[in-house]
Design an enzyme around this catalytic site. Structure first.
Site, PDB file in Angstrom:
ATOM      1  N   MET A   2       0.847  -1.196   0.000  1.00 57.74           N
ATOM      2  CA  MET A   2       0.000   0.000   0.000  1.00 57.74           C
ATOM      3  C   MET A   2       0.885   1.250   0.000  1.00 57.74           C
ATOM      4  O   MET A   2       0.571   2.256   0.621  1.00 57.74           O
ATOM      5  CB  MET A   2      -0.991  -0.036   1.175  1.00 57.74           C
ATOM      6  CG  MET A   2      -2.028  -1.151   0.984  1.00 57.74           C
ATOM      7  SD  MET A   2      -3.171  -1.401   2.361  1.00 57.74           S
ATOM      8  CE  MET A   2      -4.338  -0.072   2.104  1.00 57.74           C
ATOM      9  N   LYS A   3       1.980   1.124  -0.729  1.00 58.91           N
ATOM     10  CA  LYS A   3       2.896   2.255  -0.924  1.00 58.91           C
ATOM     11  C   LYS A   3       2.792   2.698  -2.381  1.00 58.91           C
ATOM     12  O   LYS A   3       2.336   1.956  -3.255  1.00 58.91           O
ATOM     13  CB  LYS A   3       4.320   1.840  -0.580  1.00 58.91           C
ATOM     14  CG  LYS A   3       4.514   1.495   0.894  1.00 58.91           C
ATOM     15  CD  LYS A   3       5.873   0.894   1.194  1.00 58.91           C
ATOM     16  CE  LYS A   3       5.994   0.496   2.659  1.00 58.91           C
ATOM     17  NZ  LYS A   3       7.162  -0.357   2.933  1.00 58.91           N
ATOM     18  N   HIS A  44      -0.609   2.147   5.140  1.00 54.84           N
ATOM     19  CA  HIS A  44       0.817   2.491   5.251  1.00 54.84           C
ATOM     20  C   HIS A  44       1.454   2.281   3.895  1.00 54.84           C
ATOM     21  O   HIS A  44       1.405   1.169   3.392  1.00 54.84           O
ATOM     22  CB  HIS A  44       1.477   1.583   6.289  1.00 54.84           C
ATOM     23  CG  HIS A  44       2.969   1.668   6.320  1.00 54.84           C
ATOM     24  ND1 HIS A  44       3.637   2.648   7.009  1.00 54.84           N
ATOM     25  CD2 HIS A  44       3.933   0.908   5.737  1.00 54.84           C
ATOM     26  CE1 HIS A  44       4.943   2.473   6.875  1.00 54.84           C
ATOM     27  NE2 HIS A  44       5.146   1.421   6.101  1.00 54.84           N
ATOM     28  N   ASN A  92       5.560   9.316   5.525  1.00 54.06           N
ATOM     29  CA  ASN A  92       6.393   8.450   6.354  1.00 54.06           C
ATOM     30  C   ASN A  92       7.841   8.936   6.295  1.00 54.06           C
ATOM     31  O   ASN A  92       8.366   9.195   5.213  1.00 54.06           O
ATOM     32  CB  ASN A  92       6.295   7.025   5.788  1.00 54.06           C
ATOM     33  CG  ASN A  92       6.918   5.974   6.655  1.00 54.06           C
ATOM     34  OD1 ASN A  92       6.675   5.934   7.855  1.00 54.06           O
ATOM     35  ND2 ASN A  92       7.726   5.102   6.058  1.00 54.06           N
ATOM     36  N   GLU A  93       8.446   9.094   7.472  1.00 58.93           N
ATOM     37  CA  GLU A  93       9.893   9.384   7.544  1.00 58.93           C
ATOM     38  C   GLU A  93      10.279  10.653   6.793  1.00 58.93           C
ATOM     39  O   GLU A  93      11.209  10.653   5.986  1.00 58.93           O
ATOM     40  CB  GLU A  93      10.701   8.188   7.029  1.00 58.93           C
ATOM     41  CG  GLU A  93      10.409   6.908   7.786  1.00 58.93           C
ATOM     42  CD  GLU A  93      11.140   5.693   7.216  1.00 58.93           C
ATOM     43  OE1 GLU A  93      12.015   5.862   6.349  1.00 58.93           O
ATOM     44  OE2 GLU A  93      10.823   4.580   7.649  1.00 58.93           O
ATOM     45  N   GLU A 106       5.781  -0.505  14.072  1.00 58.19           N
ATOM     46  CA  GLU A 106       6.560  -1.495  13.304  1.00 58.19           C
ATOM     47  C   GLU A 106       7.509  -2.256  14.229  1.00 58.19           C
ATOM     48  O   GLU A 106       8.708  -2.389  13.956  1.00 58.19           O
ATOM     49  CB  GLU A 106       7.370  -0.794  12.188  1.00 58.19           C
ATOM     50  CG  GLU A 106       6.515   0.031  11.253  1.00 58.19           C
ATOM     51  CD  GLU A 106       7.295   0.731  10.135  1.00 58.19           C
ATOM     52  OE1 GLU A 106       8.455   0.347   9.865  1.00 58.19           O
ATOM     53  OE2 GLU A 106       6.735   1.654   9.527  1.00 58.19           O
ATOM     54  N   TRP A 124       6.145  -6.043  13.194  1.00 58.80           N
ATOM     55  CA  TRP A 124       6.524  -5.917  11.783  1.00 58.80           C
ATOM     56  C   TRP A 124       6.876  -7.272  11.162  1.00 58.80           C
ATOM     57  O   TRP A 124       8.013  -7.523  10.771  1.00 58.80           O
ATOM     58  CB  TRP A 124       7.658  -4.898  11.621  1.00 58.80           C
ATOM     59  CG  TRP A 124       7.662  -4.252  10.272  1.00 58.80           C
ATOM     60  CD1 TRP A 124       8.659  -4.307   9.326  1.00 58.80           C
ATOM     61  CD2 TRP A 124       6.617  -3.458   9.689  1.00 58.80           C
ATOM     62  NE1 TRP A 124       8.284  -3.606   8.202  1.00 58.80           N
ATOM     63  CE2 TRP A 124       7.044  -3.069   8.391  1.00 58.80           C
ATOM     64  CE3 TRP A 124       5.354  -3.047  10.125  1.00 58.80           C
ATOM     65  CZ2 TRP A 124       6.248  -2.291   7.541  1.00 58.80           C
ATOM     66  CZ3 TRP A 124       4.573  -2.270   9.287  1.00 58.80           C
ATOM     67  CH2 TRP A 124       5.020  -1.903   8.012  1.00 58.80           C
TER      68      TRP A 124
HETATM   69  O1  G3I Z   1       8.675  -4.864  -6.297  1.00 58.29           O
HETATM   70  C1  G3I Z   1       8.506  -6.235  -6.048  1.00 58.29           C
HETATM   71  C2  G3I Z   1       7.097  -6.615  -6.335  1.00 58.29           C
HETATM   72  O2  G3I Z   1       6.743  -6.348  -7.650  1.00 58.29           O
HETATM   73  C3  G3I Z   1       6.912  -8.081  -6.036  1.00 58.29           C
HETATM   74  O3  G3I Z   1       5.558  -8.407  -6.074  1.00 58.29           O
HETATM   75  C4  G3I Z   1       7.442  -8.425  -4.643  1.00 58.29           C
HETATM   76  C5  G3I Z   1       7.457  -9.902  -4.424  1.00 58.29           C
HETATM   77  O4  G3I Z   1       8.187 -10.199  -3.277  1.00 58.29           O
HETATM   78  O5  G3I Z   1       8.739  -7.935  -4.496  1.00 58.29           O
HETATM   79  C6  G3I Z   1       8.721  -6.553  -4.619  1.00 58.29           C
HETATM   80  O6  G3I Z   1       9.775  -5.921  -3.969  1.00 58.29           O
HETATM   81  C7  G3I Z   1       9.515  -5.681  -2.631  1.00 58.29           C
HETATM   82  C8  G3I Z   1       9.712  -4.224  -2.331  1.00 58.29           C
HETATM   83  O7  G3I Z   1       9.567  -3.933  -0.952  1.00 58.29           O
HETATM   84  C9  G3I Z   1       8.774  -3.354  -3.122  1.00 58.29           C
HETATM   85  O8  G3I Z   1       8.948  -2.037  -2.825  1.00 58.29           O
HETATM   86  C10 G3I Z   1      10.341  -6.536  -1.702  1.00 58.29           C
HETATM   87  O9  G3I Z   1      10.068  -7.898  -1.905  1.00 58.29           O
HETATM   88  C11 G3I Z   1      10.129  -6.142  -0.299  1.00 58.29           C
HETATM   89  O10 G3I Z   1      10.852  -6.930   0.592  1.00 58.29           O
HETATM   90  C12 G3I Z   1      10.452  -4.672  -0.136  1.00 58.29           C
HETATM   91  O11 G3I Z   1      10.775  -4.208   1.089  1.00 58.29           O
HETATM   92  C13 G3I Z   1       9.882  -3.607   2.018  1.00 58.29           C
HETATM   93  C14 G3I Z   1      10.355  -2.192   2.259  1.00 58.29           C
HETATM   94  O12 G3I Z   1       9.668  -1.602   3.351  1.00 58.29           O
HETATM   95  C15 G3I Z   1      10.127  -1.332   1.013  1.00 58.29           C
HETATM   96  O13 G3I Z   1       8.775  -1.173   0.752  1.00 58.29           O
HETATM   97  C16 G3I Z   1       9.941  -4.420   3.286  1.00 58.29           C
HETATM   98  O14 G3I Z   1       9.316  -5.676   3.060  1.00 58.29           O
HETATM   99  C17 G3I Z   1       9.279  -3.695   4.450  1.00 58.29           C
HETATM  100  O15 G3I Z   1       9.517  -4.386   5.650  1.00 58.29           O
HETATM  101  C18 G3I Z   1       9.844  -2.297   4.561  1.00 58.29           C
HETATM  102  O16 G3I Z   1       9.143  -1.657   5.579  1.00 58.29           O
HETATM  103  C19 G3I Z   1       9.620  -0.386   5.999  1.00 58.29           C
HETATM  104  C20 G3I Z   1       8.425   0.428   6.399  1.00 58.29           C
HETATM  105  O17 G3I Z   1       7.512   0.510   5.332  1.00 58.29           O
HETATM  106  C21 G3I Z   1       8.815   1.829   6.868  1.00 58.29           C
HETATM  107  N1  G3I Z   1       9.783   1.743   7.939  1.00 58.29           N
HETATM  108  C22 G3I Z   1      10.943   0.962   7.651  1.00 58.29           C
HETATM  109  C23 G3I Z   1      10.580  -0.446   7.195  1.00 58.29           C
HETATM  110  C24 G3I Z   1      11.828  -1.241   6.879  1.00 58.29           C
HETATM  111  O18 G3I Z   1      12.487  -0.715   5.762  1.00 58.29           O
END
Ligand code: G3I
Length: 452
Positions: free
Chosen positions: A175-176, A209, A257-258, A365, A412
């Site tokens: 939801m980003k 979020h 956020n941030e 988180e 989280w």
């Molecule tokens: O883009 C691909 C997507 O097309 C595909 O469906 C998916 C399949 O796994 O992968 C996608 O990439 C993902 C990416 O976010 C997309 O932006 C990664 O797998 C995924 O691991 C990745 O990381 C997330 C990150 O935020 C960026 O959004 C993390 O899972 C999540 O834990 C992390 O969360 C953040 C909070 O939002 C804000 N605070 C910090 C925290 C840790 O960074």
């Protein structure tokens, strides 16, 4: 000779060709033999439950399922004694933990019953490491307990634990903006819809979020080809479209956020600051409120306990908003912390600064690193105890704030091996409440003990 002719109605017809004694009806009249399901599959295995699915038999009116605690089926388990089931699957519950069960299914067509299928066996899970299996949402009576989820993990044991433990969901990344608005003019809400629909089906709230985050901004927005006014119009359209879509279904949003840089108290130099100026957060809050007058608006950031400069800068902005009537309802401390810090007293005093402003406080988180110094290759009992103590402190502080400022405490992720921290730091850690085998950890007990 008794050739078998298979037809598509879930029956086998035996035709007596030579018509000798006892082999069949005289005159070649067919003997109808019903087929039983050929495969039984177990899923969603838990301590007291599992799901069984079987292959369908064409033409079946229904099936009869029997479950017993012995292979002769002498001791059947109520109510699973020839239990009628119209579909090809059944959720089985109220079982004993660590117990072997035997399952068989037969087909019924026109009051005719097939033989039983092969018998499938399954053993329910045991209570691991003696940690009490007490659901977080049962002991958290004055606030919601949340978890970060992914659409692809709203099934199997993930879903079973989620439904047992939590009553609030946050999307971990779907939801980003980079996922919901990947190309200009082309929204993709498929994953967000899946999460919101799931939450509604299971009576959980959704915390949205995060609408704007510098680390999840699609490249077409980073490199926006247009004027600053066109950029602002685009952001307004995105926020309006997204918040309106989930109006009344998403209870709250982290809108920006941030936004603050580490240590300095300055706004982070994101494309949003560059294109829209320092008022961009205010505008995003206002567009959110306009699209959903009832939605709760949060500002969310990390290191809110340890980075005093950043926290004070963010809270000063909240003061301005409150003074100027800019919508803001709550403040999120991400709480990516470690077993050895920050201290309970620092968490408490930072929390006090939020509630002094009469804002809702979200611990949004939570994860607790057990190996920040990279001195462990596996989680020791001692470190697991220290992690438990820190989780307990966090939950005690949260539970101790006045009820009217409580919103939710969100963890989280579910299992240790699924945490973002492993990739981020590139080293072993065990930061969550469940281990990689879905077993409860001491950290979970710490959460529970804080509320008992
Ligand atoms: O883009 C691909 C997507 O097309 C595909 O469906 C998916 C399949 O796994 O992968 C996608 O990439 C993902 C990416 O976010 C997309 O932006 C990664 O797998 C995924 O691991 C990745 O990381 C997330 C990150 O935020 C960026 O959004 C993390 O899972 C999540 O834990 C992390 O969360 C953040 C909070 O939002 C804000 N605070 C910090 C925290 C840790 O960074």
């Amino acid at each position: 000779m008794m050739p078998r002719l298979f037809i598509s109605l879930g029956v086998v017809i035996s035709i007596c060709i030579s018509c000798d004694e006892g082999g069949g009806m005289s005159g070649g009249e067919p003997v109808i033999e019903l087929l039983a399901p050929t495969t039984l599959t177990i899923s969603n295995l838990g301590q007291n439950s599992f799901r069984v699915e079987w292959s369908s038999v064409t033409g079946a009116d229904f099936y009869e399922v029997t479950i017993a605690s012995d292979d002769l089926f002498d001791n059947t388990v109520s109510p699973y004694n020839e239990l009628r089931e119209n579909s090809t699957g059944l959720n089985v519950s109220n079982l004993e933990m660590s117990t072997e069960y035997f399952i068989r299914v037969r087909t019924v067509i026109d009051d005719q019953r097939s033989d039983y299928s092969i018998t499938q066996t399954v053993t329910t899970l045991s209570e691991p490491d003696g940690e009490p299996d007490i659901a977080l949402k049962e002991v958290a009576t004055t606030f919601k307990v949340g978890m970060a989820v992914r659409a692809s993990r709203l099934n199997g044991l993930h879903a079973q634990i989620l439904e047992k433990e939590y009553n609030s969901l946050t999307s971990e990344f779907e939801m980003k903006m980079n996922i919901m608005y990947p190309r200009q003019g082309d929204y993709d809400f498929s994953k967000a819809d899946a999460i919101v629909n799931y939450a509604e089906e299971h009576g959980m709230q959704v915390h949205g979020h995060a609408l704007i985050w510098h680390a999840a901004t699609p490249s077409w927005v980073e490199n926006f080809a247009g004027t600053d006014q066109e950029f602002e119009d685009m952001v307004k359209d995105y926020i309006t479209t997204t918040v309106s879509r989930y109006r009344g279904r998403v209870v709250s949003w982290d809108v920006v956020n941030e936004a603050f840089a580490d240590g300095s108290g300055n706004l982070r130099n994101s494309v949003f600051l560059q294109r829209m100026g320092p008022d961009y957060i205010k505008k995003c809050h206002e567009w959110t409120r306009a699209a959903d007058p009832d939605v709760l608006i949060f500002y969310n950031d990390y290191n809110m306990v340890t980075d005093d400069t950043k926290r004070k800068a963010a809270l000063s902005l909240m003061d301005e908003f409150i003074r100027d009537g800019v919508p803001v309802d709550g403040f999120g401390f991400q709480m990516h912390i470690a077993y050895n810090g920050p201290s309970r007293s620092r968490i408490q005093s930072a929390a006090n600064e939020v509630i002094d402003r009469e804002l809702l406080l979200h611990f949004s988180e939570l994860d607790v690193r057990a190996n920040p110094g990279n001195d462990l290759s596996s989680l020791t009992d001692t470190r697991a105890e220290a992690q438990k103590k820190k989780v307990k402190e966090v939950v005690e502080v949260y539970n101790g704030i006045p009820d009217q400022y409580k919103f939710a405490l969100t963890v989280w992720g579910l299992r240790d091996d699924e945490s973002w921290l492993l990739d981020f730091w590139g080293q072993a850690d065990w930061p969550l409440l469940y281990d990689k085998n879905f077993a409860l950890k001491k950290a979970h007990t710490g959460f529970v003990e804080a509320l008992q």
